[in-house]
Design a protein around this motif. Structure first.
Motif, PDB file in Angstrom:
ATOM      1  N   LYS A  12       5.672   4.944   8.505  1.00 58.04           N
ATOM      2  CA  LYS A  12       4.979   3.640   8.524  1.00 58.04           C
ATOM      3  C   LYS A  12       4.280   3.378   7.201  1.00 58.04           C
ATOM      4  CE  LYS A  12       2.667   1.757  11.979  1.00 58.04           C
ATOM      5  NZ  LYS A  12       1.800   1.608  13.159  1.00 58.04           N
ATOM      6  N   ARG A  13       3.581   4.416   6.732  1.00 55.26           N
ATOM      7  CA  ARG A  13       2.808   4.244   5.499  1.00 55.26           C
ATOM      8  C   ARG A  13       3.055   5.411   4.544  1.00 55.26           C
ATOM      9  NH1 ARG A  13      -1.114   2.455   9.293  1.00 55.26           N
ATOM     10  NH2 ARG A  13      -1.844   4.594   9.380  1.00 55.26           N
ATOM     11  N   SER A 149       9.476  -3.238   8.435  1.00 51.41           N
ATOM     12  CA  SER A 149       8.689  -2.105   7.979  1.00 51.41           C
ATOM     13  C   SER A 149       8.492  -2.154   6.463  1.00 51.41           C
ATOM     14  CB  SER A 149       9.305  -0.783   8.441  1.00 51.41           C
ATOM     15  OG  SER A 149      10.354  -0.424   7.596  1.00 51.41           O
ATOM     16  N   SER A 152       5.767  -4.586   5.947  1.00 47.03           N
ATOM     17  CA  SER A 152       4.435  -4.088   6.296  1.00 47.03           C
ATOM     18  C   SER A 152       3.942  -3.094   5.245  1.00 47.03           C
ATOM     19  CB  SER A 152       4.416  -3.490   7.707  1.00 47.03           C
ATOM     20  OG  SER A 152       5.018  -2.226   7.692  1.00 47.03           O
ATOM     21  N   ARG A 153       4.873  -2.338   4.644  1.00 42.56           N
ATOM     22  CA  ARG A 153       4.462  -1.433   3.563  1.00 42.56           C
ATOM     23  C   ARG A 153       3.952  -2.229   2.362  1.00 42.56           C
ATOM     24  NH1 ARG A 153       9.411   2.917   3.261  1.00 42.56           N
ATOM     25  NH2 ARG A 153       9.281   3.594   5.429  1.00 42.56           N
TER      26      ARG A 153
END
Ligand SMILES: Cc1ncc(C[n+]2csc(CCOP(=O)(O)OP(=O)(O)O)c2C)c(N)n1
Ligand SMILES: [Mg+2]
Length: 367
Positions: A12-13, A149, A152-153
């Motif tokens: 995710k991160r 994704s 979102s990053r």
């Protein structure tokens, strides 16, 4: 490689922590390509500065003791850290407190003994940074993670960038027109005039935290004795840089204590016709130690000294020297230095009690 790639796509991160090994392997191109391919923000140790230009949307700058709230938060919030050519040192990890030990770490280091030495790791790869990054780019393609994704990053990187920008604004709000001169003002004036290919050799002391604010845009443009933190390094490093890259502007940003250890090399600068802009942050002593003693309510001891007049000293070696006592003199003196074909010394009388120190928000973690 496919498994690592899979992990980085699924995260995710994810964050890249790049160290000096990436610079030694001359893998700036590969590092930037990997960051962009995976939409991963990059934080660096001091020795990896400029591998990704520090104004690149994915570059958050130095991490750790001299890090900023955005870069430090990146390591803290990451679910996967890809550490390439770095050692997870005390300085980069704020005494090993910055990274949660449960974070999944992929570590790449040419020295096998470094793998997992400081933090438990999930995957360790012993190879040079360039081979690794190139292989990661070329590994068998996987179904791309959803564009969401990636988005979102990128949004996360933007949020961290904003934290860094706020911190920069707070720092430069203190670059006021004061006498004695604020160190923030000195570095502000330097940034205003320095080109993107300027080289900065930076000394140790209270001035360091101000000097690292100058953005670095390419590898080899930031020289500092990182880790050991040796005084007496910056001036000879700057002379070496000028010898290697005579067409570039080389700044030597040093304290008076630091410069005092190596000032005899003004002779080298004059004799070898090297071109360095020496900016002495002159506070009449070992400022960082004086401030530390006062903070502990002690009488300053062993930290004040009688300096020579550095501008006059430069002149005795046949080099231009200026003593700067007021903020508004900085710009003209820097312009003269930038246009000179010789080493020029600016002896800047700075506020001895302007405590800059390393990032206070970072230091909160560093007990
Ligand atoms: C060779 C060496 N001796 C001692 C130190 C410890 N030390 C770090 S910063 C500092 C004082 C630096 O004074 P100055 O260069 O004038 O910078 P200021 O703190 O005043 O900005 C000292 C003594 C060191 N890093 N290296
Ligand atoms: Mg000093």
């Amino acid at each position: 490689m496919a498994a690592i790639r899979q992990r980085l796509f699924a995260a995710k991160r994810p964050v890249i922590l790049a160290g000096g090994g990436v610079a030694s392997a001359r893998a700036a191109f590969e590092l930037k390509a990997v960051a962009e391919a995976f939409s991963m923000p990059v934080v660096t140790t001091e020795t990896a500065r400029g591998l990704v230009p520090e104004d690149h949307p994915l570059c958050l700058g130095i991490v750790g003791l001299y890090g900023n709230p955005g870069s430090n938060r990146a390591l803290r919030e990451a679910d996967v850290i890809l550490g390439v050519g770095c050692r997870f040192s005390e300085q980069a990890t704020l005494g090993w407190k910055l990274i949660d030990p449960s974070t999944s770490i992929i570590q790449v280091n040419i020295d096998e003994r470094e793998l997992g030495k400081q933090f438990p790791i999930d995957v360790g790869v012993s190879t040079d940074a360039r081979s690794f990054l190139a292989a990661l780019l070329n590994a068998a393609p996987l179904p791309m993670a959803s564009p969401i994704s990636h988005a979102s990053r990128i949004a996360w990187a933007k949020e961290l960038q904003e934290m860094r920008a706020v911190d920069q604004r707070e720092f430069f709000a203190k670059a006021v027109d004061a006498t004695p001169i604020k160190p923030q003002r000195v570095i502000q004036e330097i940034i205003n005039l320095a080109g993107r290919d300027s080289i900065f050799a930076v000394g140790q002391g209270n001035l360091t935290a101000s000097c690292i604010r100058a953005p670095i845009y390419a590898p080899g443009q930031f020289l500092q004795s990182v880790g050991l933190g040796a005084m007496g390094f910056a001036f000879p490093a700057a002379l070496g840089a000028s010898l290697a890259a005579p067409a570039k502007t080389v700044f030597c940003l040093v304290g008076d204590g630091d410069f005092g250890m190596v000032m005899q090399d003004l002779d080298t600068a004059a004799r070898e016709e090297l071109k360095v802009i020496i900016v002495v942050f002159n506070n009449g002593g070992y400022g960082v130690n004086r401030i530390g003693q006062l903070a502990r309510k002690r009488e300053p001891y062993g930290v004040d000294f009688i300096n020579p007049d550095f501008a006059e000293l430069a002149k005795m070696y046949g080099l231009p020297g200026f003593r700067i006592e007021r903020s508004e003199q900085l710009r003209l003196a820097l312009e003269v230095a930038l246009n000179s074909q010789r080493t020029v010394l600016l002896d800047v009388m700075i506020d001895a009690f302007e405590r800059v120190g390393s990032n206070p928000k970072a230091v909160g973690l560093y007990t």
